[in-house]
Every structure is written in structure tokens, then in C-alpha cells.
Design a protein around this motif. Structure first.
Motif, PDB file in Angstrom:
ATOM      1  N   THR A  64       0.481   7.185  -4.498  1.00  0.00           N
ATOM      2  CA  THR A  64       1.218   6.000  -3.823  1.00  0.00           C
ATOM      3  C   THR A  64       1.325   4.960  -5.499  1.00  0.00           C
ATOM      4  O   THR A  64       0.113   5.056  -6.249  1.00  0.00           O
ATOM      5  CB  THR A  64      -0.022   5.261  -2.851  1.00  0.00           C
ATOM      6  OG1 THR A  64      -0.101   6.196  -1.978  1.00  0.00           O
ATOM      7  CG2 THR A  64       0.254   4.100  -2.125  1.00  0.00           C
ATOM      8  N   THR A  65       2.299   4.500  -5.057  1.00  0.00           N
ATOM      9  CA  THR A  65       2.257   3.323  -6.897  1.00  0.00           C
ATOM     10  C   THR A  65       1.751   1.988  -5.799  1.00  0.00           C
ATOM     11  O   THR A  65       2.684   1.594  -5.057  1.00  0.00           O
ATOM     12  CB  THR A  65       3.558   3.994  -7.481  1.00  0.00           C
ATOM     13  OG1 THR A  65       3.386   4.599  -7.664  1.00  0.00           O
ATOM     14  CG2 THR A  65       3.543   2.834  -8.753  1.00  0.00           C
ATOM     15  N   GLU A  66       1.160   1.528  -6.138  1.00  0.00           N
ATOM     16  CA  GLU A  66       0.843   0.392  -5.476  1.00  0.00           C
ATOM     17  C   GLU A  66       1.217  -1.153  -6.809  1.00  0.00           C
ATOM     18  O   GLU A  66       1.166  -0.534  -8.130  1.00  0.00           O
ATOM     19  CB  GLU A  66      -0.933  -0.575  -5.582  1.00  0.00           C
ATOM     20  CG  GLU A  66      -1.189   0.180  -4.216  1.00  0.00           C
ATOM     21  CD  GLU A  66      -2.117  -0.477  -4.188  1.00  0.00           C
ATOM     22  OE1 GLU A  66      -2.647  -1.208  -3.721  1.00  0.00           O
ATOM     23  OE2 GLU A  66      -3.471   0.629  -4.045  1.00  0.00           O
ATOM     24  N   ILE A  67       2.745  -1.674  -6.532  1.00  0.00           N
ATOM     25  CA  ILE A  67       3.106  -2.638  -7.660  1.00  0.00           C
ATOM     26  C   ILE A  67       2.306  -4.412  -7.526  1.00  0.00           C
ATOM     27  O   ILE A  67       2.665  -4.784  -6.202  1.00  0.00           O
ATOM     28  CB  ILE A  67       4.643  -3.084  -8.163  1.00  0.00           C
ATOM     29  CG1 ILE A  67       4.631  -1.245  -8.825  1.00  0.00           C
ATOM     30  CG2 ILE A  67       4.818  -3.608  -9.184  1.00  0.00           C
ATOM     31  CD1 ILE A  67       6.120  -1.654  -8.463  1.00  0.00           C
ATOM     32  N   PHE A  68       1.815  -4.934  -8.016  1.00  0.00           N
ATOM     33  CA  PHE A  68       0.810  -6.125  -8.522  1.00  0.00           C
ATOM     34  C   PHE A  68       1.737  -7.284  -9.496  1.00  0.00           C
ATOM     35  O   PHE A  68       2.007  -6.725  -9.952  1.00  0.00           O
ATOM     36  CB  PHE A  68      -0.124  -5.808  -8.513  1.00  0.00           C
ATOM     37  CG  PHE A  68      -1.467  -4.845  -7.966  1.00  0.00           C
ATOM     38  CD1 PHE A  68      -1.731  -4.744  -6.286  1.00  0.00           C
ATOM     39  CD2 PHE A  68      -1.758  -3.890  -8.752  1.00  0.00           C
ATOM     40  CE1 PHE A  68      -2.507  -4.202  -5.687  1.00  0.00           C
ATOM     41  CE2 PHE A  68      -2.256  -2.708  -7.794  1.00  0.00           C
ATOM     42  CZ  PHE A  68      -2.748  -3.188  -6.263  1.00  0.00           C
ATOM     43  N   TRP A  69       1.473  -8.211  -8.959  1.00  0.00           N
ATOM     44  CA  TRP A  69       1.939  -9.640  -9.517  1.00  0.00           C
ATOM     45  C   TRP A  69       0.759 -10.222 -10.765  1.00  0.00           C
ATOM     46  O   TRP A  69       1.684  -9.974 -11.609  1.00  0.00           O
ATOM     47  CB  TRP A  69       2.697 -10.940  -8.719  1.00  0.00           C
ATOM     48  CG  TRP A  69       3.129 -10.756  -7.629  1.00  0.00           C
ATOM     49  CD1 TRP A  69       3.077 -10.763  -5.823  1.00  0.00           C
ATOM     50  CD2 TRP A  69       4.355 -10.942  -7.771  1.00  0.00           C
ATOM     51  NE1 TRP A  69       4.202 -10.822  -5.659  1.00  0.00           N
ATOM     52  CE2 TRP A  69       5.277 -10.819  -6.326  1.00  0.00           C
ATOM     53  CE3 TRP A  69       5.189 -11.231  -8.680  1.00  0.00           C
ATOM     54  CZ2 TRP A  69       6.260 -10.802  -6.096  1.00  0.00           C
ATOM     55  CZ3 TRP A  69       6.888 -11.346  -8.643  1.00  0.00           C
ATOM     56  CH2 TRP A  69       7.166 -10.982  -7.499  1.00  0.00           C
ATOM     57  N   ASP A  70      -0.301  -9.813 -10.198  1.00  0.00           N
ATOM     58  CA  ASP A  70      -1.003 -10.066 -11.701  1.00  0.00           C
ATOM     59  C   ASP A  70      -2.118  -9.137 -12.321  1.00  0.00           C
ATOM     60  O   ASP A  70      -2.426  -9.341 -12.872  1.00  0.00           O
ATOM     61  CB  ASP A  70      -2.084 -11.259 -11.691  1.00  0.00           C
ATOM     62  CG  ASP A  70      -2.823 -10.439  -9.605  1.00  0.00           C
ATOM     63  OD1 ASP A  70      -2.814  -9.932  -9.062  1.00  0.00           O
ATOM     64  OD2 ASP A  70      -3.944 -11.598  -9.357  1.00  0.00           O
ATOM     65  N   GLN A  71      -1.391  -8.175 -12.306  1.00  0.00           N
ATOM     66  CA  GLN A  71      -2.120  -7.258 -12.615  1.00  0.00           C
ATOM     67  C   GLN A  71      -1.345  -5.932 -13.314  1.00  0.00           C
ATOM     68  O   GLN A  71      -0.051  -5.733 -12.402  1.00  0.00           O
ATOM     69  CB  GLN A  71      -3.369  -6.458 -12.601  1.00  0.00           C
ATOM     70  CG  GLN A  71      -3.624  -6.060 -11.198  1.00  0.00           C
ATOM     71  CD  GLN A  71      -4.415  -5.738 -10.002  1.00  0.00           C
ATOM     72  OE1 GLN A  71      -5.097  -5.854 -10.914  1.00  0.00           O
ATOM     73  NE2 GLN A  71      -4.370  -5.211  -8.771  1.00  0.00           N
ATOM     74  N   TYR A  72      -1.411  -4.937 -13.705  1.00  0.00           N
ATOM     75  CA  TYR A  72      -1.199  -3.437 -14.198  1.00  0.00           C
ATOM     76  C   TYR A  72      -0.584  -3.378 -12.606  1.00  0.00           C
ATOM     77  O   TYR A  72      -1.648  -2.667 -11.850  1.00  0.00           O
ATOM     78  CB  TYR A  72      -1.727  -2.449 -15.185  1.00  0.00           C
ATOM     79  CG  TYR A  72      -1.556  -3.224 -16.410  1.00  0.00           C
ATOM     80  CD1 TYR A  72      -0.595  -3.738 -17.039  1.00  0.00           C
ATOM     81  CD2 TYR A  72      -3.079  -3.334 -16.810  1.00  0.00           C
ATOM     82  CE1 TYR A  72      -0.765  -3.921 -18.528  1.00  0.00           C
ATOM     83  CE2 TYR A  72      -3.167  -4.712 -17.743  1.00  0.00           C
ATOM     84  CZ  TYR A  72      -2.143  -4.769 -19.155  1.00  0.00           C
ATOM     85  OH  TYR A  72      -1.581  -4.676 -20.048  1.00  0.00           O
ATOM     86  N   ALA A  73       0.280  -1.589 -12.613  1.00  0.00           N
ATOM     87  CA  ALA A  73       0.962  -0.548 -11.109  1.00  0.00           C
ATOM     88  C   ALA A  73       0.061  -0.028 -11.976  1.00  0.00           C
ATOM     89  O   ALA A  73      -0.778   0.152 -12.374  1.00  0.00           O
ATOM     90  CB  ALA A  73       1.935  -0.327 -11.683  1.00  0.00           C
ATOM     91  N   VAL A  74      -0.551   0.514 -10.136  1.00  0.00           N
ATOM     92  CA  VAL A  74      -1.673   1.080 -10.227  1.00  0.00           C
ATOM     93  C   VAL A  74      -1.482   2.571  -8.936  1.00  0.00           C
ATOM     94  O   VAL A  74      -0.550   2.652  -8.247  1.00  0.00           O
ATOM     95  CB  VAL A  74      -2.696   1.261  -9.503  1.00  0.00           C
ATOM     96  CG1 VAL A  74      -3.989   2.031  -8.824  1.00  0.00           C
ATOM     97  CG2 VAL A  74      -4.237   0.128  -9.900  1.00  0.00           C
ATOM     98  N   CYS A  75      -1.592   3.894  -9.935  1.00  0.00           N
ATOM     99  CA  CYS A  75      -0.920   5.215  -8.847  1.00  0.00           C
ATOM    100  C   CYS A  75      -1.912   5.640  -9.065  1.00  0.00           C
ATOM    101  O   CYS A  75      -3.586   6.074  -9.783  1.00  0.00           O
ATOM    102  CB  CYS A  75      -0.318   5.998 -10.060  1.00  0.00           C
ATOM    103  SG  CYS A  75       0.796   7.570  -9.391  1.00  0.00           S
ATOM    104  N   THR A  76      -1.848   6.370  -7.029  1.00  0.00           N
ATOM    105  CA  THR A  76      -3.261   6.817  -6.549  1.00  0.00           C
ATOM    106  C   THR A  76      -2.224   7.959  -6.623  1.00  0.00           C
ATOM    107  O   THR A  76      -1.404   8.538  -5.300  1.00  0.00           O
ATOM    108  CB  THR A  76      -3.443   6.837  -5.723  1.00  0.00           C
ATOM    109  OG1 THR A  76      -4.007   5.644  -5.743  1.00  0.00           O
ATOM    110  CG2 THR A  76      -4.493   6.962  -5.012  1.00  0.00           C
ATOM    111  N   LEU A  77      -3.108   9.504  -7.173  1.00  0.00           N
ATOM    112  CA  LEU A  77      -2.517  10.496  -6.853  1.00  0.00           C
ATOM    113  C   LEU A  77      -3.442  11.801  -6.127  1.00  0.00           C
ATOM    114  O   LEU A  77      -4.657  11.571  -6.179  1.00  0.00           O
ATOM    115  CB  LEU A  77      -2.132  11.950  -7.634  1.00  0.00           C
ATOM    116  CG  LEU A  77      -0.932  11.123  -9.010  1.00  0.00           C
ATOM    117  CD1 LEU A  77      -1.457  11.693 -10.546  1.00  0.00           C
ATOM    118  CD2 LEU A  77       0.153  11.006  -8.606  1.00  0.00           C
TER     119      LEU A  77
END
Length: 145
Positions: free
Chosen positions: A118-131
Motif C-alpha cells: 500500500t502506498t499513501e500519498i499525502f499533500w503535506d508529507q512524503y509518500a509512505v509505502c507499507t509492505l
């Protein structure tokens, strides 16, 4: 004696020999099947201990679930990193806390399979990938340093 707690800032993680960077958190949940044991059925009138074979002994399979949360890179697919890892492929995992120090703890697993990404893309911070990696055998701990 003072206690020094591991904060998670110095750790490495690799799957199939590919090291990941930007690790924020690694969570490991490992359960093993119950051991075979005898059930004590001794009564007050018995002159010696009496045991019965455990009908549920060693039932169930061990399971491992490892979740890795890390910062994603816009070019991770081209670099063959987390977004290019294939599903349904069991590969070796090496997770080491505080490598190259006397406090190093390393977890090795011969065959963990990537089951969720899962990759979460935010407006105000870096994208976070959860494996999420899963397996049906337990891994081993060692102190490599």
C-alpha cells in the motif's frame, strides 16, 4: 546499570537481497504451533503420576507476519525497489537492528512472501509505502556483530 532502548533509527531490511531505505517502522508477529506434551490425569487415589497423550498436541501451523513501513521514492519501480517486488514470490528476508555494533540483533527468514503493498500519498508529507510479508515457518534470531 543504565538501560539503553532501541529507538529504531539504525536498522536495515532486505528482501531477496535488495536493501530498502527510508525505513520508518518494522513490526514482526510470529506464532508457533503448540508443542507436543502429555496431559496429567493423576487422581488422589493413584500411586504414581498418570499421563494421557495430548489429543491436540502440535496441531496448527506456525505463522509469520512482518509489516515494513518506509518512505517511498518516485523512482522506486525503476530502481527495482519496493514497488517492483512481485507478489506470490517467497524470498529471504534479513532484518537487522543496530548493525555493525555490539548490540546488533538480526532476524533471518528463508522464505517470506509479499502479500500486500500500500502506498499513501499525502499533500503535506512524503509518500509512505507499507509492505506486508507472510510465511508459514518461523525465522531465526542472531547477533551478527
Amino acid at each position: 546499570m543504565a538501560q539503553l532502548e532501541f529507538t529504531g533509527l539504525n536498522q536495515t531490511f532486505s528482501w531477496n537481497g535488495k536493501a530498502l531505505s527510508g525505513i520508518r517502522k518494522v513490526t514482526l508477529v510470529e506464532t508457533d504451533g503448540p508443542a507436543i506434551e502429555q496431559l496429567d490425569v493423576t487422581t488422589c487415589t493413584d500411586s504414581a503420576y498418570t499421563f494421557l497423550a495430548d489429543p491436540l498436541g502440535a496441531k496448527g501451523n506456525p505463522t509469520v507476519t512482518m509489516t515494513v513501513e518506509l518512505l517511498d521514492a518516485y523512482d522506486s519501480y525503476n530502481l527495482e525497489l519496493q514497488t517492483k517486488f512481485p507478489f506470490n514470490d517467497k524470498q529471504a528476508v534479513v532484518w537487522c537492528m543496530e548493525p555493525a555494533t555490539t548490540k546488533a540483533n538480526q532476524y533471518d527468514h528463508a522464505a517470506l512472501e509479499l502479500t500486500s503493498r500500500t502506498t499513501e500519498i499525502f499533500w503535506d508529507q512524503y509518500a509512505v509505502c507499507t509492505l506486508v510479508f507472510e510465511g508459514t515457518t518461523t525465522g531465526t534470531w542472531s547477533s551478527p556483530a
